[in-house]
Design a protein around this motif. Structure first.
Motif, PDB file in Angstrom:
ATOM      1  N   MET A  64      -2.595 -39.095 -54.139  1.00 59.03           N
ATOM      2  CA  MET A  64      -2.256 -38.039 -53.457  1.00 59.03           C
ATOM      3  C   MET A  64      -2.050 -36.732 -54.175  1.00 59.03           C
ATOM      4  O   MET A  64      -2.409 -35.530 -53.283  1.00 59.03           O
ATOM      5  CB  MET A  64      -0.559 -38.367 -52.949  1.00 59.03           C
ATOM      6  CG  MET A  64      -0.366 -39.365 -52.037  1.00 59.03           C
ATOM      7  SD  MET A  64       1.475 -39.750 -51.737  1.00 59.03           S
ATOM      8  CE  MET A  64       1.963 -40.378 -53.435  1.00 59.03           C
ATOM      9  N   ARG A  65      -1.727 -36.504 -55.348  1.00 56.66           N
ATOM     10  CA  ARG A  65      -1.571 -35.154 -55.969  1.00 56.66           C
ATOM     11  C   ARG A  65      -3.185 -34.809 -56.182  1.00 56.66           C
ATOM     12  O   ARG A  65      -3.499 -33.482 -56.250  1.00 56.66           O
ATOM     13  CB  ARG A  65      -0.974 -35.395 -57.403  1.00 56.66           C
ATOM     14  CG  ARG A  65       0.529 -35.502 -57.099  1.00 56.66           C
ATOM     15  CD  ARG A  65       1.282 -34.381 -56.523  1.00 56.66           C
ATOM     16  NE  ARG A  65       2.650 -34.423 -56.664  1.00 56.66           N
ATOM     17  CZ  ARG A  65       3.773 -34.292 -57.766  1.00 56.66           C
ATOM     18  NH1 ARG A  65       3.019 -33.771 -58.813  1.00 56.66           N
ATOM     19  NH2 ARG A  65       4.967 -34.417 -57.592  1.00 56.66           N
ATOM     20  N   GLY A  66      -4.125 -35.659 -56.859  1.00 64.97           N
ATOM     21  CA  GLY A  66      -5.244 -35.331 -57.082  1.00 64.97           C
ATOM     22  C   GLY A  66      -6.250 -34.862 -56.118  1.00 64.97           C
ATOM     23  O   GLY A  66      -7.045 -33.967 -56.052  1.00 64.97           O
ATOM     24  N   ALA A  67      -6.226 -35.398 -54.807  1.00 66.96           N
ATOM     25  CA  ALA A  67      -6.930 -35.224 -53.798  1.00 66.96           C
ATOM     26  C   ALA A  67      -6.575 -33.872 -53.120  1.00 66.96           C
ATOM     27  O   ALA A  67      -7.450 -32.883 -52.916  1.00 66.96           O
ATOM     28  CB  ALA A  67      -6.879 -36.291 -52.582  1.00 66.96           C
ATOM     29  N   ASP A  68      -5.148 -33.604 -52.954  1.00 70.54           N
ATOM     30  CA  ASP A  68      -4.825 -32.395 -52.787  1.00 70.54           C
ATOM     31  C   ASP A  68      -4.950 -31.032 -53.571  1.00 70.54           C
ATOM     32  O   ASP A  68      -5.382 -29.986 -53.327  1.00 70.54           O
ATOM     33  CB  ASP A  68      -3.121 -32.259 -52.466  1.00 70.54           C
ATOM     34  CG  ASP A  68      -2.591 -33.079 -51.287  1.00 70.54           C
ATOM     35  OD1 ASP A  68      -3.428 -33.372 -50.684  1.00 70.54           O
ATOM     36  OD2 ASP A  68      -1.542 -33.604 -51.299  1.00 70.54           O
ATOM     37  N   ALA A  69      -5.138 -31.481 -55.222  1.00 69.55           N
ATOM     38  CA  ALA A  69      -5.435 -30.372 -55.680  1.00 69.55           C
ATOM     39  C   ALA A  69      -6.910 -30.128 -55.659  1.00 69.55           C
ATOM     40  O   ALA A  69      -7.322 -28.883 -55.988  1.00 69.55           O
ATOM     41  CB  ALA A  69      -5.229 -31.121 -57.448  1.00 69.55           C
ATOM     42  N   VAL A  70      -7.875 -30.972 -55.620  1.00 71.11           N
ATOM     43  CA  VAL A  70      -9.411 -30.730 -55.530  1.00 71.11           C
ATOM     44  C   VAL A  70      -9.402 -29.633 -54.201  1.00 71.11           C
ATOM     45  O   VAL A  70     -10.206 -28.818 -54.369  1.00 71.11           O
ATOM     46  CB  VAL A  70     -10.228 -31.935 -55.345  1.00 71.11           C
ATOM     47  CG1 VAL A  70     -11.482 -31.639 -54.909  1.00 71.11           C
ATOM     48  CG2 VAL A  70      -9.880 -32.695 -56.583  1.00 71.11           C
ATOM     49  N   ASN A  71      -8.761 -30.077 -53.245  1.00 67.55           N
ATOM     50  CA  ASN A  71      -8.869 -29.281 -52.032  1.00 67.55           C
ATOM     51  C   ASN A  71      -8.202 -27.955 -52.229  1.00 67.55           C
ATOM     52  O   ASN A  71      -8.981 -26.844 -51.858  1.00 67.55           O
ATOM     53  CB  ASN A  71      -8.108 -29.986 -50.828  1.00 67.55           C
ATOM     54  CG  ASN A  71      -7.930 -29.055 -49.563  1.00 67.55           C
ATOM     55  OD1 ASN A  71      -9.192 -29.006 -49.075  1.00 67.55           O
ATOM     56  ND2 ASN A  71      -6.883 -28.452 -49.068  1.00 67.55           N
TER      57      ASN A  71
END
Length: 463
Positions: A64-71
């Motif tokens: 959840m956190r990581g994918a959002d951060a990349v975006n």
């Protein structure tokens, strides 16, 4: 002569009896041994890196956190996303697809094995490793990355034990690499404004603060890979997630910038709901659950201020970070509604209207917004605010956090938060457990700067 001696002896006996019966203040504080700074190391207060035109980033953990951060980072100027990594290859693929959709080149992908992240950290074209894994992997990955010449940014909480905290401090001091915890709540719009009001003296001298993480996680437990977060609460006692509430308050209180956390006392409830959550989400009986449903931690600073922190992810209580700043001349509170309370003189009114007890006025609504507009944070330009609200991430504060990290690294400026902030905000977990398990005894909070806590005079942003 004998009578004189008897009289003196009688007086001595009486005095001794009175002393033995008088109440005595007993220092029950549990002392925490702090390791000496290794030879050749020095503190990293004000640490900077060489300015860089482009910050090259590798992301580890794409849930959840990581994918959002990349975006979010596809909107941050001056970056290259060089590599992404997750244990599950399908998460790597989803992030790659999103990069292409955002007109970014595919990053190098790593995954499928427990330690695939080491391959990412071994690369020589990465400046910053951004860590968004489960909590147990935060510190091991960060240590390895710093040892291999990378700066690190770690999701909250960065460390779960005093050993991990000291390991991160020593690694940052030894390698001279940034080790920042990604505490997004320090960049919430209300907290940014209240901090600036505090810095300009609107509230007088701050004497008490409050913060919390009240968030009913019952609807979300199943979203955590392999049930890791509920397992962690089952296995650990104390405030295991203190940083959202503590971080913004510590900045306003100038912690290790003129004051320091000195002592804490912690107390918790029994685990009434915790076992029920385990049984309902796993289908297995729960005979042992360590963490209480509600944990309270009270801290005192070197200069006699107090901070109250709460943790509750087990009850139906509405979301609340309990953010409050209490000063000699004013008050700021975010929950359940935003409000500022100041003395009438601070409003610069021509007519002083003591229409409330004590001469304070509670500002809400349009009056509150007008007051807050006078104290805009120096880092929050109109353009950045507009972009942050567009990109999102908890209303935009995540993006402001990311933007500031890259802004400072590109310009070679000190970061807004350092490894000592990380240590101070994470230590409540283990130190609170020690307090609870010893009858709620006071526990000493180490000086993680090892003598440099008053080296800087007040919190400020590098611009």
């Amino acid at each position: 002569m004998k009578r004189t001696l008897k009289s003196i002896l009688a007086v001595v006996v009486v005095v001794a009896t009175l002393i033995s019966c008088a109440p005595r203040q007993i220092d029950r504080t549990i002392r925490i041994q702090s390791p000496s700074r290794p030879a050749g190391q020095k503190d990293v207060i004000g640490l900077t890196n060489e300015p860089m035109d482009v910050v090259r980033i590798g992301f580890v953990g794409l849930g959840m956190r990581g994918a959002d951060a990349v975006n979010r980072y596809t909107y941050v100027p001056g970056i290259e996303i060089k590599a992404v990594c997750d244990l599950e290859n399908e998460k790597v693929e989803r992030v790659q697809q999103n990069l292409v959709a955002r007109n970014f080149p595919e990053a190098a992908g790593y995954g499928g094995e427990e330690e695939s992240w080491k391959q990412l950290c071994d690369r020589d074209d990465i400046d910053l490793v951004y860590i968004c894994t489960d909590w147990k992997h935060h510190t091991p990955i960060a240590l390895y990355a710093m040892e291999h010449g990378k700066h690190v940014a770690i999701e909250v909480p960065a460390a779960q034990s005093m050993k991990e905290i000291w390991d991160l401090i020593n690694a940052s001091e030894k390698t001279r690499k940034h080790c920042i915890m990604l505490e997004n709540c320090c960049y919430d719009f209300f907290e940014l404004t209240a901090l600036e009001m505090s810095r300009q003296g609107v509230f007088g001298e701050l004497i008490h603060g409050q913060g919390s993480y009240h968030h009913n996680l019952d609807p979300y437990w199943d979203a955590y890979w392999n049930n890791w977060r509920l397992d962690f609460n089952q296995e650990h006692r104390g405030d295991v997630y203190p940083t959202h509430g503590l971080g913004p308050v510590c900045q306003a209180f100038n912690i290790h910038r003129g004051d320091r956390l000195k002592t804490l006392v912690a107390m918790d409830t029994d685990p009434f709901n915790g076992p029920k959550h385990v049984e309902s989400h796993t289908g297995q009986p729960c005979e042992n659950f360590e963490n209480g449903d509600v944990t309270n931690t009270l801290l005192r600073t070197e200069k006699g201020k107090t901070i109250l922190i709460q943790h509750d992810v087990m009850t139906p209580r509405p979301y609340d970070r309990m953010y409050q700043l209490v000063g000699t001349d004013g008050y700021a509170g975010k929950y359940p509604v935003q409000q500022i309370c100041v003395r009438e003189e601070a409003l610069n009114d021509q007519e002083v209207k003591y229409d409330q007890l004590g001469g304070e006025r509670v500002l809400m609504g349009a009056e509150l917004q007008e007051m807050m507009s006078r104290y805009r944070s120096p880092i929050l330009t109109p353009e950045l605010e507009e972009l942050a609200k567009h990109v999102g991430g908890h209303g935009g504060m995540d993006f402001i956090m990311d933007y500031r990290l890259i802004y400072c690294m590109r310009k070679g400026l000190p970061l807004d938060m350092d490894v000592y902030d990380l240590a101070e905000w994470c230590c409540l977990g283990e130190l609170g457990r020690i307090s609870i398990e010893n009858g709620n005894a006071p526990v000493e909070i180490p000086d993680f700067t090892r003598g440099a806590w008053d080296k800087v005079d007040g919190f400020h942003y590098a611009l």
